[in-house]
Design an enzyme around this catalytic site. Structure first.
Site, short mmCIF file in Angstrom:
data_model
loop_
_atom_site.label_atom_id
_atom_site.label_comp_id
_atom_site.label_asym_id
_atom_site.label_seq_id
_atom_site.Cartn_x
_atom_site.Cartn_y
_atom_site.Cartn_z
N ASP A 81 0.83 -1.21 0.00
CA ASP A 81 0.00 0.00 0.00
C ASP A 81 0.86 1.26 0.00
O ASP A 81 2.07 1.20 0.21
CB ASP A 81 -0.95 -0.01 1.21
CG ASP A 81 -0.25 -0.32 2.54
OD1 ASP A 81 0.98 -0.42 2.56
OD2 ASP A 81 -0.95 -0.46 3.55
N ASN A 152 -6.78 -1.25 14.74
CA ASN A 152 -8.20 -1.56 14.52
C ASN A 152 -8.38 -2.86 13.73
O ASN A 152 -9.48 -3.16 13.27
CB ASN A 152 -8.91 -0.39 13.83
CG ASN A 152 -8.32 -0.10 12.45
OD1 ASN A 152 -7.45 -0.84 11.98
ND2 ASN A 152 -8.78 0.96 11.81
N HIS A 154 -6.81 -3.63 10.91
CA HIS A 154 -6.61 -3.54 9.46
C HIS A 154 -5.36 -4.29 9.03
O HIS A 154 -4.42 -4.44 9.80
CB HIS A 154 -6.61 -2.08 8.97
CG HIS A 154 -5.40 -1.26 9.29
ND1 HIS A 154 -5.48 0.07 9.65
CD2 HIS A 154 -4.07 -1.55 9.28
CE1 HIS A 154 -4.26 0.54 9.83
NE2 HIS A 154 -3.40 -0.42 9.63
N GLU A 159 -9.38 -1.25 5.93
CA GLU A 159 -9.96 -0.84 7.20
C GLU A 159 -11.18 -1.70 7.54
O GLU A 159 -11.71 -2.40 6.67
CB GLU A 159 -10.36 0.63 7.11
CG GLU A 159 -9.21 1.59 6.82
CD GLU A 159 -8.38 1.92 8.06
OE1 GLU A 159 -8.21 1.04 8.94
OE2 GLU A 159 -7.89 3.06 8.14
#
Ligand code: GLP
Length: 266
Positions: A81, A152, A154, A159
Site C-alpha cells: 500500500d 483496529n 486492518h 480498514e
C-alpha cells in the site's frame, strides 16, 4: 463482541520470547522463500509491508545480504500500500521507507519492485490499480506476503468493513489509522485521507501469509483477530481460513491469547 475462548486448531502460531527473535524468525522464512526461487522457479515473488513491525526484519535481511549469505538478484517484490496523494520522495511515504530500509540496501533490481504510486492522478487510479493487480498475476503470484496488523485490525490499508474479496483500489483511512500516523507526519492534518491498497482478496491470493505482531499494544487486537468472530469489522480475522497463514508474535503481543497446546513456543 468478546473474543471466544479458543484458537482454531489449524492456526499456525509461533510465539517468540522477544521481538528481536520474532524478526529473525520472519527473516528466516523470507530468506527460505528467496532461496527456493518461488513456485515459478524464476525467482521468489514477495509481498512486502511497511510500518514499524517489519523494520527489524528488513535490517536482518540487509545484514544477511551484507554477509553475502542472501541475494535478492532474482526477487520480485510488491508492496501492499501507499498513502494517496503523497509523493514517493516524502519521508513518510511507504516508498521512501522501503528504499531506506531494504530496496536501496540490497541487490534487488528496482525494476522488479512495485509499490502503488501516491502521485497517480485521481482519474487514473482505477487503471493504476488494475495494472498493479495484473503485474502480481504476471509474475506468477505472491509466494509469501508479509503482513502487520493495525490497532483496529486492518491489514495493509483494508480498514474495518473492507470486502473479503477486495482488490487493489483507493481506500479511505479511518480516524484511528490517521491518528497513529500523525506523529510521524507532524500532525493529523498532514496525514493523507486516502491510500491505495491491495485488497484482502489480493492478499489472500498469496500462497503463504506471514502475519506479524509485536508488542503489548497489539495484544488486544491480536486476540480479537485470532479468537474473536470472523468478521469484516476485524479485517485480519478474515485471513484465518487461509491454508498458508502463519502468525508470528512476541510474548507481549500473544499475552491476551488463551493458552493452547500446539502453539509453538520458541
Ligand atoms: C500501517 C500499514 C499496515 C501496517 C500497520 C501497522 O497502517 N498500512 O500495513 O501493518 O500500519 O503498523 P506498525 O507495524 O507500525 O504497527
Amino acid at each position: 463482541m468478546n473474543p471466544t475462548d479458543s484458537i482454531d486448531a489449524s492456526l499456525r502460531i509461533t510465539v517468540c520470547d522477544s521481538a528481536a527473535e520474532a524478526q529473525v524468525l520472519v527473516a528466516d522464512r523470507i530468506a527460505a522463500t528467496i532461496v527456493s526461487g518461488g513456485v515459478t522457479g524464476h525467482g521468489a515473488v514477495l509481498g512486502l509491508a511497511t510500518g514499524r513491525t517489519p523494520e527489524g526484519v528488513y535490517a536482518e535481511l540487509v545484514r544477511r545480504h551484507e554477509r553475502r549469505e542472501l541475494s535478492f538478484g532474482e526477487v520480485w517484490a510488491f508492496n501492499l500500500d501507499e498513502y494517496w496523494p503523497l509523493p514517493p520522495e516524502h519521508p513518510c511515504s511507504f516508498a521512501a521507507a522501503m528504499r531506506r530500509d531494504l530496496i536501496d540496501r540490497v541487490d534487488l533490481d528496482p525494476a522488479h519492485w512495485w509499490i502503488p504510486d501516491g502521485t497517480c492522478p485521481e482519474e487514473r487510479l482505477v487503471e493504476h490499480a488494475a495494472e498493479f493487480e495484473a503485474r502480481v498475476v504476471s509474475t506468477g503470484g505472491l509466494d509469501l506476503q508479509l503482513l502487520g496488523i493495525g490497532r483496529n485490525g486492518h491489514v495493509a490499508f483494508n480498514e474495518p468493513g473492507s470486502p473479503e474479496d477486495g482488490r487493489t483500489r483507493r481506500v479511505e483511512l479511518q480516524a484511528a489509522t490517521r491518528e497513529d500516523a500523525a506523529a510521524a507526519f507532524g500532525g493529523l492534518d498532514a496525514v493523507p485521507r486516502s491510500a491505495i491498497s491491495m485488497g484482502l482478496g489480493t492478499i489472500a491470493s498469496a500462497r503463504r501469509l506471514l502475519l506479524v505482531a509485536l508488542g503489548s499494544h497489539k495484544a488486544g487486537i491480536v486476540a480479537r483477530a485470532l479468537t474473536g468472530p470472523v468478521t469484516p469489522e476485524v479485517p485480519a480475522s478474515l485471513l484465518r481460513g487461509h491454508p498458508g497463514l502463519e502468525v508470528v508474535l512476541d510474548r507481549a503481543a500473544a499475552a491476551e491469547l488463551p493458552a493452547r497446546a500446539g502453539v509453538i513456543e520458541r
